[in-house]
Design a protein around this motif. Structure first.
Motif, PDB file in Angstrom:
ATOM      1  N   TYR A  80       0.825  -1.210   0.000  1.00 31.92           N
ATOM      2  CA  TYR A  80       0.000   0.000   0.000  1.00 31.92           C
ATOM      3  C   TYR A  80       0.858   1.259   0.000  1.00 31.92           C
ATOM      4  O   TYR A  80       0.509   2.255  -0.659  1.00 31.92           O
ATOM      5  CB  TYR A  80      -0.939  -0.008   1.199  1.00 31.92           C
ATOM      6  N   THR A 139      -5.499  -1.388  -6.179  1.00 28.56           N
ATOM      7  CA  THR A 139      -4.609  -2.266  -5.409  1.00 28.56           C
ATOM      8  C   THR A 139      -5.376  -2.966  -4.308  1.00 28.56           C
ATOM      9  O   THR A 139      -5.192  -4.176  -4.068  1.00 28.56           O
ATOM     10  CB  THR A 139      -3.453  -1.449  -4.810  1.00 28.56           C
ATOM     11  N   ILE A 186      -5.592   4.289  -4.736  1.00 24.06           N
ATOM     12  CA  ILE A 186      -5.096   2.940  -4.409  1.00 24.06           C
ATOM     13  C   ILE A 186      -6.233   1.932  -4.379  1.00 24.06           C
ATOM     14  O   ILE A 186      -6.046   0.795  -3.925  1.00 24.06           O
ATOM     15  CB  ILE A 186      -4.350   2.925  -3.063  1.00 24.06           C
ATOM     16  N   ALA A 193       1.960   1.770  -3.474  1.00 24.21           N
ATOM     17  CA  ALA A 193       0.888   2.327  -4.307  1.00 24.21           C
ATOM     18  C   ALA A 193       0.682   3.811  -4.013  1.00 24.21           C
ATOM     19  O   ALA A 193       0.462   4.610  -4.930  1.00 24.21           O
ATOM     20  CB  ALA A 193      -0.410   1.553  -4.065  1.00 24.21           C
TER      21      ALA A 193
END
Length: 313
Positions: free
Chosen positions: A193, A230, A227, A196
């Protein structure tokens, strides 16, 4: 010139088919070499062992081998679905996995958002090191630490006046599993994360700040939407593992006092396959796990595509 007619230059034909693939391979050949160990790993340890799935449809005898054992069709699946212990293990698996999905999946996202708001790089590195560290410890080590901390005789809880350890209490053991896995894996999950988030265009934040957006508004209207793809992909992959709740963790931490709420399909397959020698029965249970995981993966990916997100394919 010199009275000679000009000859047009010959045009090169664009490559197609095998010629185009060969050109791409030569251009990126070193990347393919780096990819080779990973492909070999999956081929040897994930695809080649799939030939053993046929054990679930045979009356497997160790001396006869896989090829020499007789076919019995769906016999072991009928026995599996008629076994009361299987449904108990399936129920425990679904409950524990649901808890982990609801509580543990958002935890790395929240931690990544908090770390992204830290501007002091030294403090940020220290926090990252602390939260990453438990991931590199095996559950054998962490299990010993947890047993020492939560022992009702000499552990930390004895100093707090608690007489019953959550490791020995069926009512709190599942919650203990969820929180202990969060402690171990939450920091490691933030890496994807944070990567991203680092790819978000900084101009979006600058424009929003000019318009008077607060930090909470930046997270809500810029960071999370950027994000989202993702998050969706990782959620799809996590859903495909819904019936795999972590064999090592439960095998290390569970005990006879909490067996009724902690025996899951992973430990069920291990107990039947290795300790009792019922290989065909255990293979049928494991194949059932994989089939349900594949089905949920396909459904979740389809739902994500219908909602406008980019799925795995």
């Amino acid at each position: 010139m010199n009275g000679l007619p000009s000859v047009p230059a010959a045009k090169s034909k664009p490559l197609s088919g095998l010629g185009l693939h060969w050109k791409e391979w030569r251009k990126h050949k070193y990347y393919f070499v780096l990819l080779l160990p990973g492909l070999l790993y999956f081929a040897l340890f994930h695809y080649w062992p799939m030939a053993g799935i046929t054990i679930a449809f045979k009356d497997f005898r160790l001396l006869d081998g896989i090829s020499g054992s007789p076919w019995v069709g769906l016999k072991w699946f009928r026995i599996l679905f008629e076994a009361p212990d299987f449904w108990t293990a399936l129920q425990n698996t679904i409950i524990i996995s649901f808890y982990k999905l609801i509580i543990n999946f958002p935890a790395p996202i929240l931690l990544a958002l908090l770390l992204n708001e830290v501007y002091n790089s030294t403090f940020k590195r220290i926090v990252q090191t602390i939260v990453y560290f438990p991931h590199f410890l095996s559950w054998v080590i962490l299990g010993g630490i947890l047993f020492s901390l939560f022992s009702s005789d000499s552990g930390l809880i004895s100093f707090l006046g608690m007489k019953t350890s959550p490791l020995m209490d069926p009512g709190s053991f599942r919650s203990f599993l969820v929180l202990s896995e969060m402690w171990k894996e939450m920091g490691w999950g933030t890496i994807i994360y944070l990567a991203a988030i680092s790819g978000i265009n900084p101009e979006l934040y600058e424009a929003a700040r000019i318009d008077g957006a607060s930090r909470l508004h930046l997270v809500r209207h810029i960071t999370l939407p950027c994000i989202a793809s993702t998050i969706v992909i990782l959620l799809i992959l996590r859903t495909g593992q819904i019936l795999h709740v972590g064999f090592e963790q439960i095998f290390i931490l569970y005990n006879p006092l909490v067996f009724e709420v902690s025996d899951v399909l992973d430990t069920y397959v291990y107990r039947l396959g290795l300790t009792m020698g019922r290989y065909s029965f255990a293979t049928a249970a494991g194949l059932f796990q994989s089939f349900v995981g594949l089905l949920l993966l396909l459904v979740t990916n389809w739902v994500a595509r219908r909602m406008g997100e980019r799925g795995i394919w």
